[in-house]
Write a protein that holds these residues in place. Structure first.
Motif, PDB file in Angstrom:
ATOM      1  N   ALA A 129       0.652   4.052   9.235  1.00 20.76           N
ATOM      2  CA  ALA A 129       0.958   2.300   8.720  1.00 20.76           C
ATOM      3  C   ALA A 129       1.727   2.170   8.398  1.00 20.76           C
ATOM      4  N   ASP A 130       2.827   2.847   8.362  1.00 20.34           N
ATOM      5  CA  ASP A 130       3.812   2.797   8.152  1.00 20.34           C
ATOM      6  C   ASP A 130       4.831   1.748   9.176  1.00 20.34           C
ATOM      7  N   ARG A 131       4.745   1.892   9.599  1.00 18.73           N
ATOM      8  CA  ARG A 131       5.263   1.685  11.439  1.00 18.73           C
ATOM      9  C   ARG A 131       4.234  -0.096  11.484  1.00 18.73           C
ATOM     10  N   THR A 132       3.645  -0.269  11.342  1.00 20.53           N
ATOM     11  CA  THR A 132       2.690  -1.416  11.309  1.00 20.53           C
ATOM     12  C   THR A 132       3.128  -2.020  10.239  1.00 20.53           C
ATOM     13  N   ARG A 133       3.353  -1.674   8.774  1.00 18.44           N
ATOM     14  CA  ARG A 133       4.446  -2.810   7.968  1.00 18.44           C
ATOM     15  C   ARG A 133       5.717  -3.001   8.401  1.00 18.44           C
ATOM     16  N   MET A 134       6.481  -2.427   8.820  1.00 20.03           N
ATOM     17  CA  MET A 134       7.368  -2.234   9.171  1.00 20.03           C
ATOM     18  C   MET A 134       7.565  -2.737  10.509  1.00 20.03           C
ATOM     19  N   GLN A 157      10.108   1.718  -1.406  1.00 21.38           N
ATOM     20  CA  GLN A 157       9.149   1.728  -2.454  1.00 21.38           C
ATOM     21  C   GLN A 157       7.988   2.637  -1.058  1.00 21.38           C
ATOM     22  N   GLN A 158       7.747   1.669   0.265  1.00 20.23           N
ATOM     23  CA  GLN A 158       6.850   1.748   1.064  1.00 20.23           C
ATOM     24  C   GLN A 158       7.599   3.091   1.131  1.00 20.23           C
ATOM     25  N   THR A 159       8.890   3.333   1.631  1.00 20.57           N
ATOM     26  CA  THR A 159       9.344   5.080   2.477  1.00 20.57           C
ATOM     27  C   THR A 159       8.847   5.843   1.682  1.00 20.57           C
ATOM     28  N   LEU A 160       9.212   6.312   0.648  1.00 17.96           N
ATOM     29  CA  LEU A 160       8.858   6.760  -0.534  1.00 17.96           C
ATOM     30  C   LEU A 160       7.954   6.496  -1.627  1.00 17.96           C
ATOM     31  N   ALA A 162       0.851  -0.912  -0.406  1.00 15.54           N
ATOM     32  CA  ALA A 162       0.177  -0.083   0.470  1.00 15.54           C
ATOM     33  C   ALA A 162       1.080   1.265   0.314  1.00 15.54           C
ATOM     34  N   ARG A 163       0.401   1.854  -0.538  1.00 16.29           N
ATOM     35  CA  ARG A 163       1.692   2.954  -0.792  1.00 16.29           C
ATOM     36  C   ARG A 163       0.811   5.056   0.422  1.00 16.29           C
ATOM     37  N   ALA A 164       2.465   4.350   0.800  1.00 15.48           N
ATOM     38  CA  ALA A 164       2.331   5.815   1.663  1.00 15.48           C
ATOM     39  C   ALA A 164       3.219   6.460   2.030  1.00 15.48           C
ATOM     40  N   GLY A 165       4.111   7.415   2.799  1.00 17.66           N
ATOM     41  CA  GLY A 165       5.697   7.745   2.996  1.00 17.66           C
ATOM     42  C   GLY A 165       5.720   9.443   2.359  1.00 17.66           C
ATOM     43  N   LEU A 166       6.849   9.570   1.493  1.00 14.77           N
ATOM     44  CA  LEU A 166       6.984  10.550   1.204  1.00 14.77           C
ATOM     45  C   LEU A 166       5.800  11.831   0.393  1.00 14.77           C
TER      46      LEU A 166
END
Length: 157
Positions: free
Chosen positions: A40-45, A94-97, A27-31
Motif C-alpha cells: 500500500a505504501d509503494r502504491t501511494r508513493m 504520517q504514512q511512513t510511521l 490510510a494507515r500503514a508503515g511502522l
C-alpha cells in the motif's frame, strides 16, 4: 538567504495548518504494521519496490519518482519494526510511521525543542533520528520493542 518577516511566516504556518487539516488522513500503514502495508505504501508513493534479505529481517525498499528511497524493515513475524529514508525529498511521515507512531512524534514535538534541521527522539516506545536540508533528507525510526534479536542499529540505514 534572508529570513521571512514574522507576519509572512505566521501567515504561511497558519495557511499550511489549514491546508493540512482539510486533507483527509491517508490510510494507515508503515511502522508497526504487517508486511502487507508495504504494498500500500509503494502504491501511494508511486514507487518501485525492491526486496532484499538481512540477517533476521527483510528490507522492502521503495524508490519514489523524486529519487527518495524509503526502506521498511520487516521482522520474521511479518511486522515493520523500522523505517529509514534518504533522498531529495521527505517522505510522508504520517504514512511512513503510521498513525500510532506519527501521533507520538507529534506529541513529542509539542514538548521537545528540536533543532532547525534535525529531530532526535529517543523514547522507550519510539526512536526517531532525522535531518537534512533542501534536496538532502535522511532519517530512521524504529520501535525498540519490535526490534528482532540480533539486529544491530547500524543495519537500519
Amino acid at each position: 538567504m534572508k529570513p521571512l518577516p514574522a507576519s509572512l511566516a505566521a501567515t504561511f504556518l497558519v495557511g499550511t495548518a489549514l491546508l493540512l487539516g482539510s486533507v483527509p488522513p491517508p490510510a494507515r500503514a508503515g511502522l508497526g504494521q504487517p508486511v502487507a502495508s508495504v504494498s500500500a505504501d509503494r502504491t501511494r508513493m508511486k514507487g518501485q519496490l525492491r526486496q532484499r534479505s538481512g540477517v533476521g529481517y527483510t528490507v522492502e525498499e521503495i524508490t519514489v519518482p523524486s529519487g527518495t528511497v524509503v526502506k521498511e524493515f520487516v521482522s520474521p513475524a511479518g511486522i515493520v519494526f523500522a523505517v529509514s529514508w534518504y533522498g531529495p525529498s521527505m517522505p510522508n511521515l504520517q504514512q511512513t510511521l503510521g498513525s500510532q507512531y506519527f501521533s507520538q512524534l507529534e506529541a513529542a514535538e509539542k514538548t521537545h525543542r528540536f533543532g532547525h534541521n534535525h529531530v532526535e527522539l529517543s523514547g522507550s516506545k519510539l526512536v526517531v533520528h532525522a535531518g537534512g536540508h533542501m534536496r538532502s533528507f535522511y532519517g530512521m525510526a524504529y520501535v525498540p520493542s519490535l526490534l528482532p534479536s540480533g539486529v544491530s542499529l547500524s543495519d537500519l540505514h
